[in-house]
Motif scaffolding. Structure first.
Motif, PDB file in Angstrom:
ATOM      1  N   LEU A 193       0.843  -1.206   0.000  1.00  0.00           N
ATOM      2  CA  LEU A 193       0.000   0.000   0.000  1.00  0.00           C
ATOM      3  C   LEU A 193       0.871   1.246   0.000  1.00  0.00           C
ATOM      4  CD1 LEU A 193      -2.853  -0.881   2.501  1.00  0.00           C
ATOM      5  CD2 LEU A 193      -3.041  -0.400   0.053  1.00  0.00           C
ATOM      6  N   LEU A 194       0.689   2.097  -1.006  1.00  0.00           N
ATOM      7  CA  LEU A 194       1.534   3.264  -1.146  1.00  0.00           C
ATOM      8  C   LEU A 194       1.437   4.173   0.080  1.00  0.00           C
ATOM      9  CD1 LEU A 194       3.414   4.504  -3.217  1.00  0.00           C
ATOM     10  CD2 LEU A 194       1.511   5.898  -3.995  1.00  0.00           C
ATOM     11  N   SER A 195       0.228   4.289   0.652  1.00  0.00           N
ATOM     12  CA  SER A 195       0.060   5.215   1.785  1.00  0.00           C
ATOM     13  C   SER A 195       0.875   4.762   3.002  1.00  0.00           C
ATOM     14  CB  SER A 195      -1.409   5.356   2.146  1.00  0.00           C
ATOM     15  OG  SER A 195      -2.121   4.231   1.731  1.00  0.00           O
ATOM     16  N   ALA A 218       4.271   5.898   2.447  1.00  0.00           N
ATOM     17  CA  ALA A 218       4.347   7.348   2.607  1.00  0.00           C
ATOM     18  C   ALA A 218       4.468   7.710   4.083  1.00  0.00           C
ATOM     19  CB  ALA A 218       3.118   8.008   1.992  1.00  0.00           C
ATOM     20  N   PHE A 246      -0.132  14.526   0.691  1.00  0.00           N
ATOM     21  CA  PHE A 246       0.589  13.302   0.327  1.00  0.00           C
ATOM     22  C   PHE A 246       0.153  12.144   1.216  1.00  0.00           C
ATOM     23  CE2 PHE A 246       4.625  10.835   0.862  1.00  0.00           C
ATOM     24  CZ  PHE A 246       4.681  10.317  -0.423  1.00  0.00           C
ATOM     25  N   LEU A 247      -0.104  12.450   2.477  1.00  0.00           N
ATOM     26  CA  LEU A 247      -0.450  11.382   3.401  1.00  0.00           C
ATOM     27  C   LEU A 247      -1.919  10.996   3.329  1.00  0.00           C
ATOM     28  CD1 LEU A 247       1.540  12.262   6.645  1.00  0.00           C
ATOM     29  CD2 LEU A 247       2.014  10.465   5.006  1.00  0.00           C
ATOM     30  N   THR A 297      -1.921  -3.212  -5.084  1.00  0.00           N
ATOM     31  CA  THR A 297      -1.187  -3.821  -3.952  1.00  0.00           C
ATOM     32  C   THR A 297      -0.376  -5.023  -4.424  1.00  0.00           C
ATOM     33  OG1 THR A 297      -3.115  -5.137  -3.456  1.00  0.00           O
ATOM     34  CG2 THR A 297      -2.846  -3.109  -2.209  1.00  0.00           C
TER      35      THR A 297
END
Lengths: 647, 100
Positions: free
Chosen positions: A625-627, A630, B22-23, B96
């Protein structure tokens, strides 16, 4: 003469590479067209080189720096002096004849190219061994001939006994070579070099130096000499490491003739003679060499008396004759030892090749009790074998007589110990004559005792085999004529009758005996007498299919002696009990059950398992998961800022 | 004359907006825009400091940042296109595949 002598070892090496690389696919049953001319070329160059040496020019030069590491410098270098010249003649000469013989003997074998490749490799290694000018190259050749011996003993590797015999030869030689290797190391530590010339030059300077081993002081030179002799005992099949040689007869017969009779097994004698400046300074080591030689000579000859396998009898005979050579070296008569090596190379190779010819005719039969009457079927084999037997039995005029007589005479002159050893050696000569003619009587005379099928199949061997036999037979007669005792030489008006010994004097010296003429005559007469008695005994007991010998066995005392001899003094059984079984026990109980399973397998299986478990936990971090990534980056950034501002 | 502090506050504000975006956002286009905001916050910082300490190196560095941002945008757009083709959308939570 430039560097043409380099062709002597490298032509056979070329043959090895050609046969091993292209043999299986292309050359196959034409392998001899590669090997035989190359070895022939090697022999031709060897003869030219020998002529140069006889002319008084010796070679000793380094060609290439092999290893340079600090103080440790070893070159590939060649030394061709009088001693090397004699060895060159034996090695290149017998090797060539055996190559020719193998064309006939190995004909049609599926591993024909492989056989010639190994034979070439062996010739190369042996030539490197004798032409070396330093101990490390000697050691290289020493191990390389051992390796080839292993390959060739186990040549019929599908047969379990052959594979086992190969392993046995290799492992038994390990024991001796371990000592030899240590000896080379001690030489380097003592002299700081491994080249013969500086070592032999400096050896006088260390007389009286001692070395501390396990709290006891030992004379340094004796330690070096005995360690080197260890190697010789293994390679030349002396007591107590003789057990591999009779088993080595599992190899093809040309191999037995070349490696296990004429050349490789004599490497030990050559090495002792080469290192004579070291041995000469240690009377104790000399006595050890002489006693081991004499005891082995007698011991092996007694076993040879009762064996039935034709090749094994000759193998024990080889052991026994090697004992003679060591006896000669041990009493300081190196030239006599080398003389016997040289004559023995011819008549013993002939005996083996003759035995091979018999086997060829008998479809591989080895038991002399199943032969008999082969004289009329194999006339050339019979006559050449007879000449070889006369030579080994020490009949006057033949090569073996002169060399054996010189050894007996030199031994006789060496004080109290010499007298005892002389008696043993003379007794050995009696037994030698007896068992040699036992073979002749049982195999070639009397009635045929094999199967009808075998009798029908009997034939003389092809020309490729009989010609080497005839050449060697000439050798078995005339090779001795270069070393006729002074006494006989004077009597028949020959000048330079002891030419061979004078030739070798620059390298090995010549002992000055104190014996009288009368004693020398006595020694010669006794040696002739025992030879004749031995031959006559064999003729008497083994006439009429050996029925008189059979009758002897009805005596209980003699039959128990026979049983001990038949079982080779139970040496193999003894080694089985005290060495092989304990080793196998340790291997099974300690190594397999403890070291392997508890320690090594614990490490090699445990480490990957631990890493596996760790990574099983860590993979949760990689969610995809990219988040999440991050957030991780931002947390990391904050941590860096905090760390920087705290400092 | 506007002081250095004002620029720093502006830079901090823009960077924080970018970081929060971004978050929190799941749309890949908005994420890219947030990254651009953060990069430009850094640029403001660099140029302002360069001016006040009278050293041109900071301004040169700002150009490098712009160049990197352009390159990043190009790669980012390529990823965006690939994502929209395979996932029929531009939500990063749907991708994913890299899960261990």
């Amino acid at each position: 003469m430039g560097k043409t002598y380099l062709l002597i070892p490298f032509l056979p090496l070329l043959g090895f590479f050609i046969n091993i690389l292209f043999g299986r696919e292309y050359i196959r049953d034409k392998a001899h067209w590669v090997s035989v001319p190359l070895v022939g070329g090697s022999l031709a160059v060897a003869i030219l080189t020998i002529a140069e040496v006889i002319g008084g020019r010796t070679i000793n030069e380094d060609l290439y720096s092999w290893i340079v590491s600090g103080d440790f410098k070893v070159s590939v270098g060649f030394l061709v002096d009088q001693l090397t010249a004699v060895m060159l003649l034996v090695v290149a000469g017998v090797s060539f004849l055996v190559h020719v013989y193998s064309i006939g003997y190995m004909h049609g074998d599926e591993g024909y190219y492989r056989f010639f490749a190994y034979l070439n490799l062996f010739t190369f290694s042996m030539l490197m061994l004798i032409m070396s000018n330093n101990f490390l190259q000697l050691y290289f050749g020493w191990e390389a001939v051992g390796l080839c011996s292993y390959f060739l003993i186990g040549y019929f590797f599908k047969k379990k006994s052959a594979a086992d015999a190969g392993k046995k030869a290799f492992i038994v030689n390990r024991f001796g070579d371990f000592g030899f290797g240590l000896g080379v190391i001690v030489i380097f530590l003592t002299f700081g070099t491994l080249h013969y010339q500086p070592v032999f030059g400096a050896v006088k300077g260390i007389v009286g130096n001692t070395v501390l081993i396990f709290g006891h002081e030992f004379d340094l030179i004796t330690v070096i000499a005995l360690l080197l002799f260890c190697g010789a005992v293994g390679k030349s099949a002396q007591l107590p490491l003789h057990v591999w040689l009779p088993d080595a007869m599992e190899g093809p017969t040309p191999v037995s003739a070349l490696i296990h009779a004429a050349t490789m097994v004599t490497a030990g004698v050559f090495m002792v003679a080469r290192c004579n400046p070291i041995f000469n300074l240690s009377p104790f080591a000399m006595d050890v060499v002489a006693v081991v030689g004499a005891v082995t000579a007698l011991f092996a000859a007694t076993i040879g008396l009762v064996q039935n396998d034709i090749k094994r009898i000759i193998a024990y005979s080889t052991c026994s004759q090697l004992g003679y050579m060591f006896l000669a070296c041990g009493v300081g008569a190196y030239s006599a030892g080398i003389f016997h090596l040289y004559t023995h190379g011819f008549f013993k190779a002939l005996l083996f090749l003759g035995a091979g010819s018999v086997m060829h005719a008998m479809s591989g039969e080895l038991d002399i009790w199943k032969m008999g009457g082969l004289k009329k079927h194999l006339p050339i084999t019979y006559w050449t074998m007879l000449l070889a037997s006369l030579s080994i039995a020490g009949v006057p005029g033949f090569a073996g007589f002169f060399s054996k007589d010189e050894i007996l005479w030199q031994t006789f002159q060496r004080g109290e110990l010499g007298k005892v050893l002389y008696v043993m050696a003379t007794l050995t000569a009696l037994l030698t004559a007896f068992y040699s003619f036992r073979i002749v009587m049982l195999a070639f005379h009397g009635k045929f005792r094999g199967t009808h099928e075998q009798e029908h199949h009997l034939h003389e061997s092809p020309t490729a085999m009989t010609v080497p036999l005839m050449v060697l037979a000439v050798g078995a007669i005339i090779t001795g004529w270069v070393g006729i005792p002074q006494l006989i030489g004077d009597a028949i008006g020959l000048t330079h009758s002891t030419w061979f010994f004078e030739f070798l004097t620059p390298v090995v010296g010549h002992p000055h005996g104190e014996g009288t003429h009368a004693q020398e005559v006595m020694v010669i007469l006794v040696s002739i007498l025992v030879g004749v008695i031995g031959i006559a005994g064999a003729l008497y007991f083994y006439a009429r299919q050996g029925e008189r010998a059979d009758k002897l066995l009805e005596n209980p005392a003699l039959s128990s002696v026979h049983r001990v001899l038949w079982n080779k003094y139970y040496v193999d059984e003894l080694y089985d009990r005290i060495i092989i079984r304990p080793t196998m026990w340790v291997a099974a109980r300690v190594v397999q059950n403890f070291t392997d399973t508890r320690i090594i397998e614990f490490i090699v299986n445990g480490v990957p398992a631990a890493i596996g478990r760790l990574s099983e936990r860590m993979r949760a971090l990689q969610s995809g998961l990219l988040s999440n990534y991050a957030v991780a980056m931002v947390i990391g950034l904050f941590l860096i800022i905090v760390l920087l501002s705290v400092r | 004359m506007v002081g250095l502090n004002a620029y720093m506050w502006l830079s901090l504000a823009v960077f924080t907006i970018g970081m929060i975006g971004f978050l929190t956002r799941r749309n890949i286009i908005v994420i890219f825009m947030s990254i651009e905001l953060m990069l430009n916050a850094v640029n403001i910082n660099l140029v302002a400091l360069s001016h006040f300490i009278e050293d041109l190196n900071g301004q040169v560095l700002a150009f490098f940042v712009i160049a990197v941002a352009a390159a990043e945008a190009a790669i980012g757009l390529a990823i965006l296109i690939a994502l929209s083709r395979t996932k029929a959308g531009c939500h990063v939570d749907e991708a994913t595949e890299m899960k261990g």
